[in-house]
Motif scaffolding. Sequence first.
Motif, mmCIF file in Angstrom:
data_model
loop_
_atom_site.group_PDB
_atom_site.id
_atom_site.type_symbol
_atom_site.label_atom_id
_atom_site.label_comp_id
_atom_site.label_asym_id
_atom_site.label_seq_id
_atom_site.Cartn_x
_atom_site.Cartn_y
_atom_site.Cartn_z
ATOM 1 N N ALA A 164 38.565 45.614 39.038
ATOM 2 C CA ALA A 164 39.045 44.623 40.008
ATOM 3 C C ALA A 164 39.261 43.274 39.334
ATOM 4 O O ALA A 164 40.234 42.563 39.626
ATOM 5 N N ASN A 165 38.380 42.903 38.425
ATOM 6 C CA ASN A 165 38.503 41.645 37.697
ATOM 7 C C ASN A 165 39.783 41.631 36.852
ATOM 8 O O ASN A 165 40.561 40.669 36.874
ATOM 9 N N LEU A 166 40.014 42.706 36.109
ATOM 10 C CA LEU A 166 41.211 42.794 35.264
ATOM 11 C C LEU A 166 42.485 42.788 36.106
ATOM 12 O O LEU A 166 43.485 42.150 35.743
ATOM 13 N N HIS A 167 42.467 43.496 37.237
ATOM 14 C CA HIS A 167 43.627 43.526 38.121
ATOM 15 C C HIS A 167 43.916 42.127 38.655
ATOM 16 O O HIS A 167 45.078 41.694 38.728
ATOM 17 N N GLY A 168 42.853 41.415 39.001
ATOM 18 C CA GLY A 168 43.026 40.047 39.481
ATOM 19 C C GLY A 168 43.579 39.121 38.410
ATOM 20 O O GLY A 168 44.436 38.272 38.691
ATOM 21 N N VAL A 169 43.109 39.278 37.182
ATOM 22 C CA VAL A 169 43.645 38.484 36.079
ATOM 23 C C VAL A 169 45.147 38.709 35.949
ATOM 24 O O VAL A 169 45.937 37.764 35.815
ATOM 25 N N GLN A 171 47.344 39.796 38.191
ATOM 26 C CA GLN A 171 48.119 39.276 39.317
ATOM 27 C C GLN A 171 48.148 37.750 39.337
ATOM 28 O O GLN A 171 49.205 37.145 39.565
ATOM 29 N N LEU A 172 47.017 37.122 39.088
ATOM 30 C CA LEU A 172 46.977 35.657 39.134
ATOM 31 C C LEU A 172 47.732 35.035 37.963
ATOM 32 O O LEU A 172 48.313 33.956 38.097
ATOM 33 N N TRP A 173 47.740 35.709 36.832
ATOM 34 C CA TRP A 173 48.519 35.197 35.703
ATOM 35 C C TRP A 173 50.008 35.342 35.996
ATOM 36 O O TRP A 173 50.798 34.428 35.767
ATOM 37 N N ALA A 174 50.399 36.497 36.522
ATOM 38 C CA ALA A 174 51.811 36.749 36.813
ATOM 39 C C ALA A 174 52.343 35.758 37.842
ATOM 40 O O ALA A 174 53.518 35.355 37.779
ATOM 41 N N ARG A 175 51.521 35.349 38.788
ATOM 42 C CA ARG A 175 51.962 34.428 39.838
ATOM 43 C C ARG A 175 51.841 32.964 39.432
ATOM 44 O O ARG A 175 52.180 32.071 40.214
ATOM 45 N N GLY A 176 51.350 32.738 38.224
ATOM 46 C CA GLY A 176 51.281 31.372 37.718
ATOM 47 C C GLY A 176 50.022 30.617 38.078
ATOM 48 O O GLY A 176 49.848 29.475 37.646
ATOM 49 N N SER A 177 49.147 31.214 38.867
ATOM 50 C CA SER A 177 47.945 30.494 39.319
ATOM 51 C C SER A 177 46.992 30.210 38.171
ATOM 52 O O SER A 177 46.480 29.096 38.040
ATOM 53 N N LEU A 178 46.725 31.220 37.348
ATOM 54 C CA LEU A 178 45.808 31.007 36.229
ATOM 55 C C LEU A 178 46.391 30.076 35.166
ATOM 56 O O LEU A 178 45.683 29.169 34.701
#
Length: 209
Positions: A164-169, A171-178
Motif C-alpha cells: 500500500a505504501n509503494l502504491h501510494g508513492v 500515485q502521489l508522485w504521478a499526480r505531482g503531490s510528492l
Amino acid sequence: MAQRDHQDSGLRERLIDVGVELVTSEGTAALGLREIARRAGVSHGAPRRYFATHHALLSAIARRGFEELGSRVPAAMAGPGADDPRGQVRALGRAYVGYALEHPGMFELMFRHDPPDDSGQQGPARSPLRDSTLPMFELLVSLVTRCRAGAGDQPRITAAALWANLHGVAQLWARGSLPHALDGDPAASLDRLVDAAVEAHLPGRRPRC
C-alpha cells in the motif's frame, strides 16, 4: 478449420494489442469498444465474437499489464543486492513504482476501483483480474518472511502495508503531490522514497536478513 481458428486467435490478439497501444498512448478514457474496433480495422460488432462484453476485453488488456510488470521483477531482483532479501524488496519496489510511472494509463486500468473480470462482471472483491496481483504479493510476503525470520510478527500484514505504501508513492508522485511537497529537498528522489518505505516496514534495527 485450423486456419479459421488461427485467424480468430490472431484477431483476438490484435484487439488486445490495439487496446494496449491506446491505453499506453491516450489513457483509459480512449478504451471505447468502437475505437478499439476501428483501430483494429474491424466492424464495431466484431469484438463481441471474442469477448462477451467490453469489460472482458478491458480485462484482457489489463492482464497484459500484469504480465509485463511481472516480467520486470526477476531482472530487477537479479541486480545489486540479489543475495539480500531486503535488497530484493527494494528492487521489487523500484520496479513496481517505475512501471507505474512509465505506464500510468495501464497502471490505472490494472488497479481501477471496479476491475472487470473475464465474464464482464464488475465489483467482486475476488475477481479473476484482481487475482493477477497475488503472485507478486506472495513473492513480497516470502521476502518479508525471510527478513523477519524469528521476529514473531505477521509477514502478510507487513507485506500488505508495504505494498500500500509503494502504491501510494507511485500515485502521489504521478499526480505531482510528492514532487511539490519535496520541492527543494536535495535528497528527494523516487529511489529514496522507495528505500524509505522499505525501511519503515523492514527497519534495519530488526534482526538482519
